[in-house]
Design an enzyme around this catalytic site. Structure first.
Site, PDB file in Angstrom:
ATOM      1  N   THR A   1      -2.837  -0.569  -2.424  1.00 29.26           N
ATOM      2  CA  THR A   1      -3.892   0.417  -2.172  1.00 29.26           C
ATOM      3  C   THR A   1      -3.376   1.832  -2.001  1.00 29.26           C
ATOM      4  O   THR A   1      -4.152   2.784  -2.064  1.00 29.26           O
ATOM      5  CB  THR A   1      -4.698   0.044  -0.913  1.00 29.26           C
ATOM      6  OG1 THR A   1      -3.830   0.075   0.226  1.00 29.26           O
ATOM      7  CG2 THR A   1      -5.335  -1.337  -1.050  1.00 29.26           C
TER       8      THR A   1
ATOM      9  N   SER B   1      -1.538   7.748   7.779  1.00 27.91           N
ATOM     10  CA  SER B   1      -1.194   7.152   9.074  1.00 27.91           C
ATOM     11  C   SER B   1      -0.660   8.186  10.058  1.00 27.91           C
ATOM     12  O   SER B   1      -0.017   7.832  11.053  1.00 27.91           O
ATOM     13  CB  SER B   1      -0.158   6.038   8.877  1.00 27.91           C
ATOM     14  OG  SER B   1       0.942   6.500   8.121  1.00 27.91           O
TER      15      SER B   1
ATOM     16  N   CYS C   1      -6.875   7.721   8.160  1.00 23.79           N
ATOM     17  CA  CYS C   1      -7.994   7.132   7.434  1.00 23.79           C
ATOM     18  C   CYS C   1      -8.660   6.102   8.348  1.00 23.79           C
ATOM     19  O   CYS C   1      -8.178   5.798   9.448  1.00 23.79           O
ATOM     20  CB  CYS C   1      -7.508   6.460   6.152  1.00 23.79           C
ATOM     21  SG  CYS C   1      -6.393   5.057   6.450  1.00 23.79           S
TER      22      CYS C   1
ATOM     23  N   SER D   1       6.234   5.357   4.550  1.00 21.65           N
ATOM     24  CA  SER D   1       4.801   5.407   4.262  1.00 21.65           C
ATOM     25  C   SER D   1       4.616   5.685   2.776  1.00 21.65           C
ATOM     26  O   SER D   1       4.879   6.795   2.301  1.00 21.65           O
ATOM     27  CB  SER D   1       4.135   6.520   5.084  1.00 21.65           C
ATOM     28  OG  SER D   1       2.840   6.801   4.597  1.00 21.65           O
ATOM     29  N   SER D   2       4.161   4.696   2.039  1.00 21.88           N
ATOM     30  CA  SER D   2       4.022   4.841   0.591  1.00 21.88           C
ATOM     31  C   SER D   2       3.092   5.985   0.233  1.00 21.88           C
ATOM     32  O   SER D   2       3.394   6.812  -0.636  1.00 21.88           O
ATOM     33  CB  SER D   2       3.502   3.533  -0.011  1.00 21.88           C
ATOM     34  OG  SER D   2       3.323   3.655  -1.398  1.00 21.88           O
TER      35      SER D   2
ATOM     36  N   HIS E   1      -1.270  -3.524   7.040  1.00 25.16           N
ATOM     37  CA  HIS E   1      -0.869  -3.778   5.658  1.00 25.16           C
ATOM     38  C   HIS E   1      -1.185  -5.196   5.194  1.00 25.16           C
ATOM     39  O   HIS E   1      -1.090  -5.481   4.002  1.00 25.16           O
ATOM     40  CB  HIS E   1       0.631  -3.517   5.506  1.00 25.16           C
ATOM     41  CG  HIS E   1       1.034  -2.176   6.013  1.00 25.16           C
ATOM     42  ND1 HIS E   1       1.662  -1.995   7.226  1.00 25.16           N
ATOM     43  CD2 HIS E   1       0.854  -0.936   5.501  1.00 25.16           C
ATOM     44  CE1 HIS E   1       1.869  -0.708   7.423  1.00 25.16           C
ATOM     45  NE2 HIS E   1       1.384  -0.042   6.405  1.00 25.16           N
TER      46      HIS E   1
ATOM     47  N   GLU F   1       2.431  -4.648   2.148  1.00 26.50           N
ATOM     48  CA  GLU F   1       1.126  -4.938   1.560  1.00 26.50           C
ATOM     49  C   GLU F   1       1.273  -5.792   0.310  1.00 26.50           C
ATOM     50  O   GLU F   1       0.505  -6.746   0.100  1.00 26.50           O
ATOM     51  CB  GLU F   1       0.388  -3.638   1.215  1.00 26.50           C
ATOM     52  CG  GLU F   1      -0.996  -3.896   0.631  1.00 26.50           C
ATOM     53  CD  GLU F   1      -1.681  -2.638   0.153  1.00 26.50           C
ATOM     54  OE1 GLU F   1      -2.473  -2.734  -0.813  1.00 26.50           O
ATOM     55  OE2 GLU F   1      -1.443  -1.555   0.729  1.00 26.50           O
TER      56      GLU F   1
ATOM     57  N   HIS G   1       7.299  -3.835  -0.326  1.00 22.60           N
ATOM     58  CA  HIS G   1       6.293  -3.249   0.562  1.00 22.60           C
ATOM     59  C   HIS G   1       5.489  -4.383   1.206  1.00 22.60           C
ATOM     60  O   HIS G   1       5.134  -5.366   0.552  1.00 22.60           O
ATOM     61  CB  HIS G   1       5.372  -2.313  -0.225  1.00 22.60           C
ATOM     62  CG  HIS G   1       4.498  -1.469   0.647  1.00 22.60           C
ATOM     63  ND1 HIS G   1       3.330  -1.932   1.219  1.00 22.60           N
ATOM     64  CD2 HIS G   1       4.618  -0.171   1.056  1.00 22.60           C
ATOM     65  CE1 HIS G   1       2.783  -0.964   1.936  1.00 22.60           C
ATOM     66  NE2 HIS G   1       3.546   0.114   1.856  1.00 22.60           N
TER      67      HIS G   1
END
Length: 337
Positions: A188, A291, A36, A246-247, A98, A150, A148
């Protein structure tokens, strides 16, 4: 401006739609997938920092949650650390995509570190929302996963006002001071469906719960989930390329299964695929987390081709063109292409 990695990457032999199925073994390739704009910006930030300042460049946490990306940057001279106290005084430190809390910025300043902030602008938006509603004395219910990075960064903007809500089952434990001043925000990279299920439970408990000013779940996360939902019902197997931390990649596996795929697995590399997964399979769906570089997807396609999956059909649900500028500290010497 940053030179973006193309986000609508197709396969040359993919010219037919998923509906044109004649029964032979095939791959359905989700588009969009992979990098992204925020990840592209963060990775290029480290690359440009190495080009402009030389190694070592220190990076707090993983710049993005992908093993291949981190290993590749480490080979170039990036040094990944958990906290600022591991960085020599006066050295150059990059903050990951993040985001970090104000306390981390303060700790870096105390060590006289030169810093470059590679936080995704969409994460920064959520930080600004948290600060704004804290100033207005709201209780902020932050939907996200405990631990996490973030979530830790966003909560750190207003620790006295933020409560973490980790899924629908945690709603019962939430308490607020004034039910007329409650708002929800979110990490997000969550599943859109799970997030809205959590919001629905919160609204049952707090009927006047306010929505964020704009959607917090990032466009890329949503687009990748929509593409998987579109192809999953036709898939015997969905392979998601991405790392376990990676969520958004983990969510894609969940979305595939919920949308009708018979099986779904998360792999970092093609070599992690168990060929037993392919027994009796005619249609394999492939996607990748936000990612993940495209070279890893190509490796999966090549491996499947060796097992008779030579037909590749794209399933396109959106075209992504968004590009984020590099951090200002790097723009003066960045290439103009």
């Amino acid at each position: 401006m940053s030179s973006a990695v193309p986000l609508n990457l197709g396969i040359a032999q993919s010219t037919t739609s998923a509906q044109d199925y004649d029964g032979e073994k095939r791959i359905l390739l989700a588009e969009p997938r992979g990098y992204c704009a925020g990840v592209d910006r963060a990775v290029e930030t480290v690359e440009q920092a190495l080009d402009q300042h030389g190694a070592p460049v220190y990076v707090r946490k993983e710049i993005v949650h992908n093993r291949h990306v981190v290993d590749t940057l480490a080979e170039r001279g990036a040094v990944f650390v958990d906290e600022t106290d591991e960085v020599p005084e006066g050295a150059l430190l990059v903050f990951s995509a993040h985001g970090v809390s104000p306390a981390v910025h303060e700790a870096a300043a105390e060590r006289n570190l030169r810093t470059i902030d590679a936080t995704c602008p969409l994460v920064t938006k959520v930080h600004q929302e948290a600060k704004r509603f804290a100033r207005d004395d709201f209780d902020i219910l932050l939907i996200g996963h405990e631990g996490h990075e973030e979530v830790e960064g966003t909560a750190g903007e207003a620790p006295d006002h933020v409560q973490l809500v980790d899924g629908p089952d945690s709603v019962d434990a939430v308490t607020v001071r004034d039910e007329s001043k409650v708002i929800w925000l979110s990490q997000t990279t969550l599943s859109v469906d799970e997030t809205m299920a959590t919001v629905a439970r919160l609204r049952e408990k707090f009927p006047t719960l306010q929505d964020p000013p704009s959607d917090d779940i990032c466009y890329a996360t949503q687009n990748r989930q929509v593409a998987v939902k579109a192809m999953a019902p036709e898939c015997d197997l969905v392979i998601v390329v991405g790392s376990t931390n990676s969520s958004n990649s983990v969510r894609l596996v969940e979305v595939a299964l919920a949308a009708g795929a018979r099986a779904s697995y998360l792999v970092d590399y093609a070599r992690e695929i168990d060929v037993a997964w392919l027994d009796g399979v005619r249609t394999v769906g492939i996607t990748s987390g936000a990612s993940v570089p495209e070279i890893l997807v190509r490796g999966v396609i090549d491996l499947l081709a060796e097992h008779g999956f030579g037909k590749v059909q794209s399933v396109t649900t959106a075209n992504e063109t968004l590009v984020f500028a590099l951090p200002r500290e790097l723009r003066h010497a960045a290439p103009t292409s």
